[in-house]
Design a protein around this motif. Structure first.
Motif, mmCIF file in Angstrom:
data_model
loop_
_atom_site.group_PDB
_atom_site.id
_atom_site.type_symbol
_atom_site.label_atom_id
_atom_site.label_comp_id
_atom_site.label_asym_id
_atom_site.label_seq_id
_atom_site.Cartn_x
_atom_site.Cartn_y
_atom_site.Cartn_z
ATOM 1 N N PRO A 61 41.809 30.611 28.539
ATOM 2 C CA PRO A 61 41.251 30.843 27.203
ATOM 3 C C PRO A 61 42.338 30.810 26.121
ATOM 4 O O PRO A 61 43.490 31.188 26.370
ATOM 5 N N THR A 62 41.957 30.380 24.946
ATOM 6 C CA THR A 62 42.932 30.163 23.868
ATOM 7 C C THR A 62 43.677 31.431 23.463
ATOM 8 O O THR A 62 44.818 31.359 23.023
ATOM 9 N N GLN A 63 43.068 32.604 23.618
ATOM 10 C CA GLN A 63 43.733 33.850 23.220
ATOM 11 C C GLN A 63 44.792 34.300 24.229
ATOM 12 O O GLN A 63 45.547 35.224 23.957
ATOM 13 N N LYS A 64 44.862 33.649 25.384
ATOM 14 C CA LYS A 64 45.827 34.016 26.432
ATOM 15 C C LYS A 64 47.077 33.139 26.307
ATOM 16 O O LYS A 64 46.999 31.990 25.857
ATOM 17 N N PRO A 65 48.237 33.651 26.770
ATOM 18 C CA PRO A 65 49.464 32.845 26.713
ATOM 19 C C PRO A 65 49.479 31.736 27.771
ATOM 20 O O PRO A 65 48.689 31.749 28.709
ATOM 21 N N ASP A 66 50.404 30.792 27.611
ATOM 22 C CA ASP A 66 50.580 29.694 28.567
ATOM 23 C C ASP A 66 50.961 30.233 29.954
ATOM 24 O O ASP A 66 51.480 31.337 30.088
ATOM 25 N N ILE A 67 50.730 29.398 30.966
ATOM 26 C CA ILE A 67 51.033 29.751 32.356
ATOM 27 C C ILE A 67 52.462 29.349 32.696
ATOM 28 O O ILE A 67 52.874 28.215 32.443
ATOM 29 N N GLU A 68 53.198 30.294 33.307
ATOM 30 C CA GLU A 68 54.469 29.914 33.933
ATOM 31 C C GLU A 68 54.232 29.655 35.413
ATOM 32 O O GLU A 68 54.674 28.657 35.960
ATOM 33 N N GLY A 69 53.511 30.562 36.079
ATOM 34 C CA GLY A 69 53.213 30.402 37.495
ATOM 35 C C GLY A 69 51.999 31.223 37.884
ATOM 36 O O GLY A 69 51.719 32.266 37.294
ATOM 37 N N ILE A 70 51.256 30.741 38.891
ATOM 38 C CA ILE A 70 50.078 31.445 39.384
ATOM 39 C C ILE A 70 50.528 32.453 40.440
ATOM 40 O O ILE A 70 51.271 32.113 41.360
ATOM 41 N N VAL A 71 50.071 33.691 40.309
ATOM 42 C CA VAL A 71 50.421 34.750 41.251
ATOM 43 C C VAL A 71 49.317 34.940 42.284
ATOM 44 O O VAL A 71 49.579 35.065 43.476
ATOM 45 N N GLU A 72 48.049 34.961 41.811
ATOM 46 C CA GLU A 72 46.949 35.299 42.707
ATOM 47 C C GLU A 72 45.659 34.656 42.226
ATOM 48 O O GLU A 72 45.431 34.502 41.031
ATOM 49 N N VAL A 73 44.801 34.287 43.192
ATOM 50 C CA VAL A 73 43.439 33.836 42.908
ATOM 51 C C VAL A 73 42.504 34.731 43.705
ATOM 52 O O VAL A 73 42.636 34.851 44.919
ATOM 53 N N ASN A 74 41.582 35.376 43.011
ATOM 54 C CA ASN A 74 40.636 36.295 43.631
ATOM 55 C C ASN A 74 39.243 35.718 43.434
ATOM 56 O O ASN A 74 38.816 35.509 42.302
ATOM 57 N N SER A 75 38.523 35.416 44.524
ATOM 58 C CA SER A 75 37.224 34.748 44.439
ATOM 59 C C SER A 75 36.164 35.468 45.260
ATOM 60 O O SER A 75 36.468 36.044 46.299
ATOM 61 N N CYS A 76 34.931 35.396 44.794
ATOM 62 C CA CYS A 76 33.792 35.867 45.571
ATOM 63 C C CYS A 76 32.566 35.053 45.143
ATOM 64 O O CYS A 76 32.582 34.386 44.105
ATOM 65 N N ILE A 77 31.519 35.107 45.957
ATOM 66 C CA ILE A 77 30.317 34.305 45.702
ATOM 67 C C ILE A 77 29.131 35.231 45.489
ATOM 68 O O ILE A 77 28.929 36.177 46.242
ATOM 69 N N GLU A 78 28.345 34.926 44.468
ATOM 70 C CA GLU A 78 27.088 35.632 44.218
ATOM 71 C C GLU A 78 25.951 34.617 44.351
ATOM 72 O O GLU A 78 25.952 33.591 43.671
#
Length: 198
Positions: A61-78
């Motif tokens: 999202p535009t209000q968030k800063p740029d990415i240097e590196g991805i630390v974690e991805v948390n996913s679930c399904i509904e």
């Protein structure tokens, strides 16, 4: 770097190499392979399953800063809906040498037999990506994404349209990498088991 017109006429600088080989991303939500094997070994003759993958490119999202590196991805399904629908049935065809091939249940090259019924399953893949910001203090930030999906399972021809199933989704694998300072590529492999409710 590659310059690319991505979506909405926004220009991103994409990297030639998607993933850094030594980058370690923590993936939360994946179901262990040995537990999926247990799910498969506990089937009854009325249980059905399907699996598919859901590739996506998500933008921070535009209000968030740029990415240097991805630390974690948390996913679930509904799972949000299910319904049994009527579908066509292949009752015959003509071979390449003009011979009629008759039959009630003729499979395609993938060994899929159309029965006249499919279970349509719709859901949402809910995810949170935690990343370090490309700023001096390297603060942690997160971005949330909900990706809708729809899939189907071929079921028996005599299944009533009102039949309900217990739908159990499993995430088999999550792959993620930074495409640019503002975008992430993700691919989630999903396994879904449908058990007939008597």
């Amino acid at each position: 770097m590659l310059n690319c017109d991505y979506t909405g006429n926004t220009s991103y600088k994409f990297y030639n190499k998607c993933c850094v080989e030594n980058e370690s991303i923590n993936m939360i939500g994946q179901y262990p392979a040995n537990k999926i094997e247990k799910v498969l070994s506990c089937f009854t003759d009325t249980d059905k399953w399907t699996e598919f993958f859901l590739p996506e490119i998500v933008d921070i999202p535009t209000q968030k800063p740029d990415i240097e590196g991805i630390v974690e991805v948390n996913s679930c399904i509904e799972i949000i809906s299910q319904r049994v629908i009527k579908t066509p049935v292949v009752t015959g065809y003509t071979s390449s040498n003009s011979t009629p091939i008759l039959g009630e249940n003729i499979p395609n090259a993938e060994c899929t037999n159309l029965t006249g019924r499919k279970l349509i399953i719709e859901g949402i893949l809910k995810q949170k990506i935690i990343y370090t910001a490309a700023v001096d203090e390297q603060s942690l930030h997160s971005a949330h994404f909900d990706i809708p999906f729809s899939t189907f399972i071929i079921i028996e021809k005599d299944t009533p349209l009102s039949q309900k199933f217990r739908i159990t989704p499993y995430i088999e694998d999550i792959f993620a990498c930074k495409l640019s300072e503002r975008s992430v590529f993700k691919n989630t492999t999903i396994f879904i088991k449908a058990s007939r409710i008597c």
